[in-house]
Structures are given as structure tokens and as C-alpha cells.
Enzyme design. Structure first.
Site, mmCIF file in Angstrom:
data_model
loop_
_atom_site.group_PDB
_atom_site.id
_atom_site.type_symbol
_atom_site.label_atom_id
_atom_site.label_comp_id
_atom_site.label_asym_id
_atom_site.label_seq_id
_atom_site.Cartn_x
_atom_site.Cartn_y
_atom_site.Cartn_z
ATOM 1 N N GLY A 1 -8.992 -0.927 6.785
ATOM 2 C CA GLY A 1 -9.871 -1.999 6.331
ATOM 3 C C GLY A 1 -9.628 -3.300 7.081
ATOM 4 O O GLY A 1 -10.578 -4.030 7.391
ATOM 5 N N GLU B 1 -10.561 0.146 -2.384
ATOM 6 C CA GLU B 1 -10.475 1.345 -1.548
ATOM 7 C C GLU B 1 -11.243 2.513 -2.147
ATOM 8 O O GLU B 1 -11.280 2.694 -3.372
ATOM 9 C CB GLU B 1 -9.008 1.753 -1.337
ATOM 10 C CG GLU B 1 -8.296 0.885 -0.309
ATOM 11 C CD GLU B 1 -7.152 1.614 0.363
ATOM 12 O OE1 GLU B 1 -7.361 2.745 0.850
ATOM 13 O OE2 GLU B 1 -6.052 1.042 0.403
ATOM 14 N N CYS C 1 -5.710 6.344 7.465
ATOM 15 C CA CYS C 1 -4.998 5.405 6.598
ATOM 16 C C CYS C 1 -4.040 4.610 7.469
ATOM 17 O O CYS C 1 -3.029 5.138 7.941
ATOM 18 C CB CYS C 1 -4.244 6.127 5.485
ATOM 19 S SG CYS C 1 -3.400 4.980 4.370
ATOM 20 N N GLY C 2 -4.355 3.351 7.703
ATOM 21 C CA GLY C 2 -3.594 2.545 8.640
ATOM 22 C C GLY C 2 -2.169 2.253 8.217
ATOM 23 O O GLY C 2 -1.222 2.423 8.987
ATOM 24 N N CYS D 1 -4.893 -2.609 3.116
ATOM 25 C CA CYS D 1 -5.603 -1.462 3.692
ATOM 26 C C CYS D 1 -5.633 -1.679 5.203
ATOM 27 O O CYS D 1 -6.290 -2.604 5.688
ATOM 28 C CB CYS D 1 -7.009 -1.353 3.126
ATOM 29 S SG CYS D 1 -8.004 -0.038 3.865
ATOM 30 N N HIS E 1 -16.479 1.796 6.083
ATOM 31 C CA HIS E 1 -16.168 0.474 5.535
ATOM 32 C C HIS E 1 -17.430 -0.354 5.378
ATOM 33 O O HIS E 1 -18.374 -0.247 6.166
ATOM 34 C CB HIS E 1 -15.180 -0.272 6.441
ATOM 35 C CG HIS E 1 -13.841 0.365 6.503
ATOM 36 N ND1 HIS E 1 -12.813 0.041 5.638
ATOM 37 C CD2 HIS E 1 -13.355 1.345 7.303
ATOM 38 C CE1 HIS E 1 -11.751 0.789 5.918
ATOM 39 N NE2 HIS E 1 -12.061 1.584 6.921
ATOM 40 N N ASN F 1 0.898 -1.167 0.000
ATOM 41 C CA ASN F 1 0.000 0.000 0.000
ATOM 42 C C ASN F 1 0.931 1.209 0.000
ATOM 43 O O ASN F 1 1.612 1.471 0.997
ATOM 44 C CB ASN F 1 -0.857 -0.057 1.263
ATOM 45 C CG ASN F 1 -2.073 0.831 1.245
ATOM 46 O OD1 ASN F 1 -2.687 1.028 2.282
ATOM 47 N ND2 ASN F 1 -2.456 1.372 0.112
#
Length: 284
Positions: A226, A214, A85-86, A223, A165, A25
Site C-alpha cells: 500500500g 487492508e 505483502c510488502g 501496509c 489498491h 503489520n
């Protein structure tokens, strides 16, 4: 922070950036503390184009903060903003750790102030906060009787992680045609701010497989938010424990839903540094 002459020189020569990724990512990171803050919706789209720009899943803009080590903005490749945004959060944690020498750090996002920790060997853990499990927090367009079974084919789960989500539990996540189903679900009327879409299948009580479309119009290799949302959905449906491994296209993430929030642990990789030329910036 650089002095005015340095800022002027950077503005004349171009805009420095760093390219990083978390499990594939990928992110372009612009430090607006030491360079002109030139980011607009149009420039974000231009940088995000993988043929005419640099290419990214998210653009990350760093600023000074009065309440944390950094203030952070996330942008999608279509020029829209994201609240969380992880995977980028782990990359930000790595930058703070390298810059300050800290093993525990924090940064402010549009969603919340997040706590992070370095575990060594470029592995970082970020507390993504508690999930939003009310329709108006996710947000949805209106009240829904059962967030664990949305009134859609496949009965997906609605979860908020600072961004929305929609999580489907399926027999085989590998067989889902994300390119076909992803765009329509992202723009479903039930989600006024659009949504990320996850498809998961359960491996065992401690692991799931996940693939993701996404928000912003793309399939990504991973994600982080996510993965957190999927772990919440799987546990609330009674399928897994609160601490699990989420297997993504780009690799595994460890997700641990604790009392103080959902801790997400994984790698953060620095790929290269570069400069957006004045020619490119002037063309936008």
C-alpha cells in the site's frame, strides 16, 4: 529439510510457527519445508483469530523453490489468498539472511520473484516490482477512462502492486473513519478481487502520511504494498518526488520508485516462536 521421522514427530506434536512484524503489520510464518503443509482456508482463518488463535494480519507459508531462495504464499486473516505483502517480504528477507548469511536474496511469490537486500541493523530493502497501471492488470472489473481519477466520490487512484489498491488523496488522513468507509470500498464492484484502500495526505514533496484498510477486512498499522501504491499515486498526480518517506501508524517506510521497480526499505522484527498444538489443529 528434515527427514521423515522428524516430520512425523512435528505432525504429532503440533505445527511450529514464527511471529514477526514490520512496523506493527504482524505475521505468522509457517515453514512448510520442515513441517507438514497443513494450511487450508479454514486453518488460516482459525490461526488469524486474535482470541481463539494466534492472530495475524497475514499468514506466510514458506516452501522450497527451484528459482529463488524460497517460495512464499500469503494468506489474509479471512482465509483468502494475497499475491503480495510488502512488510512480510522484509521479514522473509530477514529469515533468508539469517539462514544463509546472504546479504542479497530472492523469493518467489504468486506475483513475481522479488529481490531483497540486507542493510544491517534489521533493516531490509525489497524490490516490489513495477506498479501495474492497466485496468486488467490491477485488476478492475472493466476498462476505466482515467485510472488517476476513478468514477467514485473522492476520485481515488487505481494501482496494482501484485495486489489491488485504491488510493485517496485527502486533506487529512487522520480524520478518515476507516472502520466505516473501509469495508464498502474493499468490496466495491469496480474491484472483482476486492481491494486494499489507502488514504493519504501530502506532508511535502518528500513525505506523505498514510492510513490503510487492508483487503481481508481490517485496519492495519502498516501496509508495504500500500505504501508503494500510495507513492506511485502521489507522484503520478505531481504531488511528490519518486523517492519519499511514507509515514504509517506503525512507523516510516522509505519508498524509492526506480527504473527496475519500487524499492521499499524498513525494519523487520522477530517477536517469538511457538507451536500450534495438536488440540488446536484437530479443532479446525
Amino acid at each position: 529439510m528434515n527427514n521423515g521421522s522428524n516430520t512425523t514427530r512435528k505432525a504429532t506434536s503440533g505445527l511450529p510457527f514464527r511471529k514477526m512484524h514490520g512496523l506493527g503489520n504482524d505475521f505468522v510464518i509457517v515453514d512448510a519445508r520442515s513441517a507438514p503443509d497443513l494450511i487450508t482456508h479454514a486453518l488460516a482463518r482459525a490461526i488469524g483469530h486474535r482470541a481463539f488463535g494466534v492472530g495475524f494480519d497475514q499468514l506466510v507459508v514458506l516452501r522450497d523453490s527451484d528459482v529463488a531462495d524460497l517460495d512464499v504464499e500469503f494468506w489474509n486473516s479471512d482465509g483468502s489468498r494475497a499475491g503480495a505483502c510488502g512488510n512480510a517480504s522484509r521479514c522473509i528477507a530477514r529469515l533468508i539472511s539469517e539462514e544463509t548469511g546472504k546479504s542479497d536474496m530472492s523469493f518467489k511469490t504468486d506475483h513475481a520473484v522479488l529481490q531483497a537486500r540486507s542493510l544491517g541493523d534489521n533493516i531490509f530493502s525489497v524490490n516490489m516490482g513495477l506498479p501495474q497501471l492497466a485496468w486488467d492488470q490491477i485488476p478492475l472489473a472493466g476498462p476505466v477512462e482515467d485510472l488517476m481519477n476513478l468514477p467514485l466520490p473522492g476520485s481515488p487512484v487505481a494501482v496494482g502492486m501484485g495486489n489491488p489498491h485504491m488510493v485517496f488523496v485527502v486533506r487529512d488522513a487522520e480524520s478518515v473513519d476507516l472502520k466505516t468507509v473501509g469495508p464498502n470500498l474493499e468490496h466495491h464492484a469496480l474491484y472483482p478481487e476486492r481491494t486494499n484502500v489507502e488514504f493519504i495526505h501530502v506532508i511535502d514533496r518528500n513525505a506523505i502520511r498514510m492510513r490503510v484498510w487492508e483487503r481481508g477486512g481490517m485496519i492495519t498499522l502498516a501496509c508495504g504494498s500500500g505504501a508503494c501504491a500510495a507513492a506511485v499515486a502521489a507522484h503520478l498526480k505531481g504531488l511528490t518526488e519518486r523517492k519519499i518517506t511514507v509515514h504509517l501508524d506503525g512507523g516510516p517506510l522509505e519508498i524509492d520508485w526506480r527504473e527496475d521497480g519500487i524499492w521499499m526499505t524498513g525494519t523487520a522484527t522477530h517477536v517469538f516462536d511457538g507451536i500450534l498444538t495438536r488440540e488446536f489443529l484437530d479443532s479446525v
